[in-house]
Design a protein around this motif. Structure first.
Motif, PDB file in Angstrom:
ATOM      1  N   GLU A   1      10.842  -9.993  -3.126  1.00  0.00           N
ATOM      2  CA  GLU A   1      11.255  -9.665  -5.040  1.00  0.00           C
ATOM      3  C   GLU A   1      10.136 -10.778  -5.546  1.00  0.00           C
ATOM      4  O   GLU A   1       9.553 -12.120  -5.021  1.00  0.00           O
ATOM      5  CB  GLU A   1      12.309  -9.723  -4.422  1.00  0.00           C
ATOM      6  N   GLY A   2       9.250 -10.658  -6.319  1.00  0.00           N
ATOM      7  CA  GLY A   2       8.923 -11.223  -7.071  1.00  0.00           C
ATOM      8  C   GLY A   2       7.102 -11.726  -6.751  1.00  0.00           C
ATOM      9  O   GLY A   2       6.812 -12.216  -7.574  1.00  0.00           O
ATOM     10  N   SER A   3       7.281 -10.840  -6.035  1.00  0.00           N
ATOM     11  CA  SER A   3       5.936 -11.276  -4.980  1.00  0.00           C
ATOM     12  C   SER A   3       4.673  -9.650  -5.424  1.00  0.00           C
ATOM     13  O   SER A   3       5.002  -8.767  -5.058  1.00  0.00           O
ATOM     14  CB  SER A   3       5.360 -11.203  -3.714  1.00  0.00           C
ATOM     15  N   SER A   4       3.180 -10.032  -5.971  1.00  0.00           N
ATOM     16  CA  SER A   4       2.477  -8.920  -5.696  1.00  0.00           C
ATOM     17  C   SER A   4       1.445  -8.809  -5.280  1.00  0.00           C
ATOM     18  O   SER A   4       0.685  -7.896  -5.324  1.00  0.00           O
ATOM     19  CB  SER A   4       2.116  -7.945  -7.219  1.00  0.00           C
ATOM     20  N   ARG A   5       1.655 -10.125  -4.369  1.00  0.00           N
ATOM     21  CA  ARG A   5      -0.169 -10.137  -3.297  1.00  0.00           C
ATOM     22  C   ARG A   5      -0.002  -8.964  -2.270  1.00  0.00           C
ATOM     23  O   ARG A   5       0.654  -8.469  -2.412  1.00  0.00           O
ATOM     24  CB  ARG A   5       0.355 -11.447  -2.790  1.00  0.00           C
ATOM     25  N   GLN A   6      -1.331  -9.004  -2.452  1.00  0.00           N
ATOM     26  CA  GLN A   6      -1.928  -7.749  -1.039  1.00  0.00           C
ATOM     27  C   GLN A   6      -3.129  -8.567  -1.013  1.00  0.00           C
ATOM     28  O   GLN A   6      -4.498  -9.680  -0.950  1.00  0.00           O
ATOM     29  CB  GLN A   6      -2.106  -6.261  -2.344  1.00  0.00           C
ATOM     30  N   VAL A   7      -3.266  -7.986   0.657  1.00  0.00           N
ATOM     31  CA  VAL A   7      -4.314  -8.856   1.433  1.00  0.00           C
ATOM     32  C   VAL A   7      -5.185  -7.708   1.928  1.00  0.00           C
ATOM     33  O   VAL A   7      -4.725  -6.604   2.573  1.00  0.00           O
ATOM     34  CB  VAL A   7      -4.339  -9.570   2.215  1.00  0.00           C
ATOM     35  N   LEU A   8      -7.132  -7.460   1.591  1.00  0.00           N
ATOM     36  CA  LEU A   8      -6.727  -5.972   1.428  1.00  0.00           C
ATOM     37  C   LEU A   8      -8.189  -6.439   2.567  1.00  0.00           C
ATOM     38  O   LEU A   8      -9.359  -7.334   2.449  1.00  0.00           O
ATOM     39  CB  LEU A   8      -7.940  -5.423   0.319  1.00  0.00           C
ATOM     40  N   LEU A   9      -8.265  -6.394   3.958  1.00  0.00           N
ATOM     41  CA  LEU A   9      -9.512  -6.531   4.536  1.00  0.00           C
ATOM     42  C   LEU A   9     -10.047  -5.565   4.895  1.00  0.00           C
ATOM     43  O   LEU A   9     -10.230  -3.933   5.478  1.00  0.00           O
ATOM     44  CB  LEU A   9      -8.671  -6.877   5.985  1.00  0.00           C
ATOM     45  N   LEU A  10     -11.141  -5.551   4.937  1.00  0.00           N
ATOM     46  CA  LEU A  10     -12.788  -4.417   5.547  1.00  0.00           C
ATOM     47  C   LEU A  10     -12.784  -4.334   7.061  1.00  0.00           C
ATOM     48  O   LEU A  10     -12.297  -5.303   7.542  1.00  0.00           O
ATOM     49  CB  LEU A  10     -14.317  -4.553   4.878  1.00  0.00           C
TER      50      LEU A  10
ATOM     51  N   ARG B   1     -20.611 -16.838   0.603  1.00  0.00           N
ATOM     52  CA  ARG B   1     -20.410 -15.672   0.470  1.00  0.00           C
ATOM     53  C   ARG B   1     -21.931 -14.370   1.458  1.00  0.00           C
ATOM     54  O   ARG B   1     -21.456 -13.468   2.202  1.00  0.00           O
ATOM     55  CB  ARG B   1     -21.114 -14.939  -1.338  1.00  0.00           C
ATOM     56  N   LEU B   2     -22.655 -14.926   1.505  1.00  0.00           N
ATOM     57  CA  LEU B   2     -24.252 -14.457   2.638  1.00  0.00           C
ATOM     58  C   LEU B   2     -23.845 -14.393   3.867  1.00  0.00           C
ATOM     59  O   LEU B   2     -24.029 -13.151   4.474  1.00  0.00           O
ATOM     60  CB  LEU B   2     -25.426 -15.195   2.425  1.00  0.00           C
ATOM     61  N   ALA B   3     -22.986 -15.497   4.253  1.00  0.00           N
ATOM     62  CA  ALA B   3     -22.739 -15.647   5.730  1.00  0.00           C
ATOM     63  C   ALA B   3     -21.057 -14.282   5.763  1.00  0.00           C
ATOM     64  O   ALA B   3     -21.646 -14.166   7.113  1.00  0.00           O
ATOM     65  CB  ALA B   3     -21.973 -17.127   6.212  1.00  0.00           C
ATOM     66  N   ASN B   4     -20.260 -13.855   4.430  1.00  0.00           N
ATOM     67  CA  ASN B   4     -19.057 -12.746   4.844  1.00  0.00           C
ATOM     68  C   ASN B   4     -20.204 -11.976   5.063  1.00  0.00           C
ATOM     69  O   ASN B   4     -19.673 -10.592   5.815  1.00  0.00           O
ATOM     70  CB  ASN B   4     -18.247 -13.337   3.688  1.00  0.00           C
ATOM     71  N   GLU B   5     -20.812 -11.559   3.653  1.00  0.00           N
ATOM     72  CA  GLU B   5     -21.401 -10.473   3.467  1.00  0.00           C
ATOM     73  C   GLU B   5     -22.131  -9.388   4.548  1.00  0.00           C
ATOM     74  O   GLU B   5     -22.720  -8.411   5.098  1.00  0.00           O
ATOM     75  CB  GLU B   5     -21.912 -10.386   2.583  1.00  0.00           C
ATOM     76  N   VAL B   6     -22.833 -11.056   5.395  1.00  0.00           N
ATOM     77  CA  VAL B   6     -24.348 -10.092   6.722  1.00  0.00           C
ATOM     78  C   VAL B   6     -23.154  -9.387   8.078  1.00  0.00           C
ATOM     79  O   VAL B   6     -23.847  -8.903   8.763  1.00  0.00           O
ATOM     80  CB  VAL B   6     -25.062 -10.975   7.428  1.00  0.00           C
ATOM     81  N   TYR B   7     -21.956 -10.303   8.234  1.00  0.00           N
ATOM     82  CA  TYR B   7     -21.345  -9.516   9.211  1.00  0.00           C
ATOM     83  C   TYR B   7     -20.018  -8.058   8.656  1.00  0.00           C
ATOM     84  O   TYR B   7     -20.003  -7.240   9.523  1.00  0.00           O
ATOM     85  CB  TYR B   7     -20.209 -10.537   9.569  1.00  0.00           C
ATOM     86  N   ALA B   8     -19.844  -7.664   7.182  1.00  0.00           N
ATOM     87  CA  ALA B   8     -19.099  -6.675   6.821  1.00  0.00           C
ATOM     88  C   ALA B   8     -18.899  -6.406   5.254  1.00  0.00           C
ATOM     89  O   ALA B   8     -18.526  -7.767   4.449  1.00  0.00           O
ATOM     90  CB  ALA B   8     -17.418  -7.328   7.394  1.00  0.00           C
ATOM     91  N   SER B   9     -19.588  -5.622   4.983  1.00  0.00           N
ATOM     92  CA  SER B   9     -20.148  -5.872   3.988  1.00  0.00           C
ATOM     93  C   SER B   9     -19.680  -4.924   3.210  1.00  0.00           C
ATOM     94  O   SER B   9     -20.062  -3.435   3.167  1.00  0.00           O
ATOM     95  CB  SER B   9     -21.713  -6.053   3.459  1.00  0.00           C
ATOM     96  N   ASN B  10     -19.396  -4.233   1.123  1.00  0.00           N
ATOM     97  CA  ASN B  10     -19.025  -3.231   0.695  1.00  0.00           C
ATOM     98  C   ASN B  10     -21.130  -2.767   0.544  1.00  0.00           C
ATOM     99  O   ASN B  10     -20.882  -1.456   0.020  1.00  0.00           O
ATOM    100  CB  ASN B  10     -18.720  -3.525  -0.388  1.00  0.00           C
ATOM    101  N   TYR B  11     -21.913  -3.788   0.354  1.00  0.00           N
ATOM    102  CA  TYR B  11     -22.989  -3.032  -0.084  1.00  0.00           C
ATOM    103  C   TYR B  11     -24.487  -3.016   1.370  1.00  0.00           C
ATOM    104  O   TYR B  11     -23.536  -2.815   2.175  1.00  0.00           O
ATOM    105  CB  TYR B  11     -24.129  -4.260  -0.809  1.00  0.00           C
ATOM    106  N   GLY B  12     -24.502  -1.754   1.395  1.00  0.00           N
ATOM    107  CA  GLY B  12     -25.979  -1.540   2.136  1.00  0.00           C
ATOM    108  C   GLY B  12     -27.145  -2.992   2.564  1.00  0.00           C
ATOM    109  O   GLY B  12     -27.648  -2.124   3.712  1.00  0.00           O
TER     110      GLY B  12
END
Length: 536
Positions: A43-52, A425-436
């Motif tokens: 109740e009272g929370s709308s938190r979401q966690v979206l994990l690729l 951000r680059l350290a994250n993206e090189v392992y899992a990314s929304n981009y090509g």
């Protein structure tokens, strides 16, 4: 096979999520073809966690009675725990995560489905190209040319279609040189130093073999590179012994007798399995909860990660010194020329060239020296530090480069136009990314699999106005001078922002830094406003 075939249980209610820096929360877990979504139902929370799902490096299951716990270890070093009611549901969710996080087909990966509203697939993909880079450096045009000898990738599968080579070498000569270099990676220009006209070229090792084979065309190409100069340097990222041993398996090095105007310098840099194991040991040390100082220091030392950082920075410093201070051109290579060669070439350009220190210039440098130059991202970044899979070709060379750039950023906080947030951000993206951008192992593969037509480019996305503001350094003061990072052990630090980012202490530091950043931006606006009012 459809994604849905891998999902036996799409969602589960009444799941408890435990994750770093947050209290446990109860909600619903949903599995899709590319994501794990947790929605807090309290109740009272709308938190979401979206994990690729691609961000998941390993999972562990523990069944207790009629329920179970799934521990998810991510490539960004987060560790999440899901307490799931129902043994069958727990096993089904675990199976879906295991399968969908390891899909090998590039065209099934999320970048092919990601469609943000403010980016268009019709835009040109990427920030630059060899053709554009060549056209921008007018000083090159007298002695250097753009060759399309590799337009069909037949000479070198890992090179782009166009490369910059000495004007006095024709394409027939390049074809012969390519056969004499491992993987066809013949020497090509990657940097022109405007201050003195010296250049950096990179390649793979020559295939001299045990019989000390020669290639006159290769010798001619290297001579053309230093035309008018008394000598050049070859920086080999292997030890002298390793280079000698490579001859036994068909590789080798440039002998003094055949390359008399070149001085060879050996600087051993670890790569491959040794570097991956170093990362695994460091992450294990950072996760140690014993609070024992001797144990922590011992584990940190045994990982040898900071030694790799030191070696990379000192070798890049040597390369920059040869060009900037000694005024000589340099050829860089190791064995394949796709890892440590690119690492030190990137760092040397950051040290010498102020254009590479702006936000856009740095991203263009990464695109040129890693994406276009054929770093095999898909092989090197298949797993991070937690995976239980047997090591194959994984190696965190790109992450090591980002760590080295962070060391420079920390030592010269005003000299770089981007922030630590960009490096994270680059350290994250090189392992899992929304981009090509980091998909596949070469330019040829990206074109063949439709990456450039059907995915968005990360570097372009990072230069959108909102992103640019966030990733810019508000303290940036451009300098034309070279910046020489210290490599003394006392000068190098553990990159807390990455390796300890999921700890309370680091989060508090981040919040303080963000507050300071906002204050600096506000002060800048006030100063600009005052200056404008005084002029009017």
């Amino acid at each position: 096979m459809e994604f849905s075939d891998h999902i036996k249980t799409a969602n589960v209610e009444d799941v408890v999520l435990r994750q770093p820096l947050h209290p446990p929360s109860r909600g619903t877990v949903c599995i899709t073809g590319h994501h794990l979504l947790f929605s807090d139902r309290e109740e009272g929370s709308s938190r979401q966690v979206l994990l690729l799902l691609r961000n998941i490096d390993a999972i562990e299951k523990r069944i207790s009675g009629s329920s179970g716990t799934i521990t998810i270890k991510c490539k960004d070093l987060r560790v999440l725990h899901l307490d799931i009611p129902g043994m069958e549901q727990c096993l089904n969710i675990a199976h879906s995560i295991e399968t969908l996080s390891c899909l090998d087909s590039v065209s099934e990966m999320y970048p092919f489905f990601y469609r943000p509203p403010d980016l268009s697939l019709h835009n040109q993909w990427g920030l630059s190209s060899p053709e554009k880079h060549y056209s921008q450096i007018k000083e090159l045009h007298d002695k250097w040319r753009l060759s399309t000898v590799n337009s069909d990738y037949s000479l070198c599968p890992s090179y782009p279609p166009a490369v910059i080579v000495p004007k006095s070498t024709d394409d027939d000569l390049l074809k012969k040189v390519a056969k004499f270099r491992q993987g066809g990676r013949f020497p090509v220009l990657c940097y022109y130093h405007r201050k003195n006209g010296m250049v950096i070229m990179r390649s793979s090792q020559p295939l001299t073999g045990a019989n000390r084979k020669r290639c006159r065309e290769d010798e001619h190409l290297l001579q053309a590179m230093i035309d008018g100069s008394d000598k050049g340097y070859i920086i080999d990222t292997r030890s002298s012994q390793q280079a000698q041993q490579a001859r036994m398996t068909g590789g080798g090095f440039e002998s003094k007798s055949s390359y008399s105007h070149w001085k060879r310098l050996h600087r051993q840099m670890e790569r491959g399995k040794a570097l991956q194991e170093s990362l695994i040991k460091l992450v294990e040390a950072c996760g140690d909860e014993s609070h024992n100082m001797d144990r922590w220091l011992s584990k940190l030392e045994n990982s040898k990660w900071l030694s790799h950082v030191q070696t990379a920075l000192s070798t890049a410093g040597l390369l920059a010194e040869c060009v900037e201070r000694d005024g000589h051109s340099v050829l860089v290579h190791g064995s394949e020329g796709t890892d440590s060669t690119l690492l030190i070439s990137t760092l040397a350009q950051l040290i010498m060239d102020p254009c590479c220190r702006t936000l856009e210039g740095f991203l263009a440098l990464l695109e040129r020296e890693w994406v276009q130059a054929g770093h095999p991202f898909q092989q090197r970044c298949a797993h991070s530090a937690y995976s239980h899979a047997r090591l194959q070709q994984e190696s965190p060379v790109f992450l090591l480069m980002l760590d080295c750039v962070w060391q420079v950023w920390r030592q010269f906080p005003l000299a770089l136009g981007f922030s630590e947030a960009l490096l994270l951000r680059l350290a994250n993206e090189v392992y899992a990314s929304n981009y090509g951008t980091f998909l596949c192992n070469s330019h040829q593969e990206r074109c063949a699999l439709g990456v450039t037509e059907n995915t968005h480019c990360l570097f372009q996305a990072l230069l959108r106005p909102m992103e640019r503001d966030y990733y810019s350094n508000p303290l940036y003061e451009p300098t034309e001078l070279a910046i020489w990072p210290s490599v003394h052990p006392q000068s190098l630090q553990l990159w807390r922002g990455f390796f300890l980012r999921w700890t309370e202490h680091t989060r508090q530091l981040e919040e303080a830094q963000e507050e300071i950043r906002n204050m600096v931006i506000e002060w800048g606006k006030l100063a600009l406003s005052d200056a404008l009012s005084m002029n009017t």
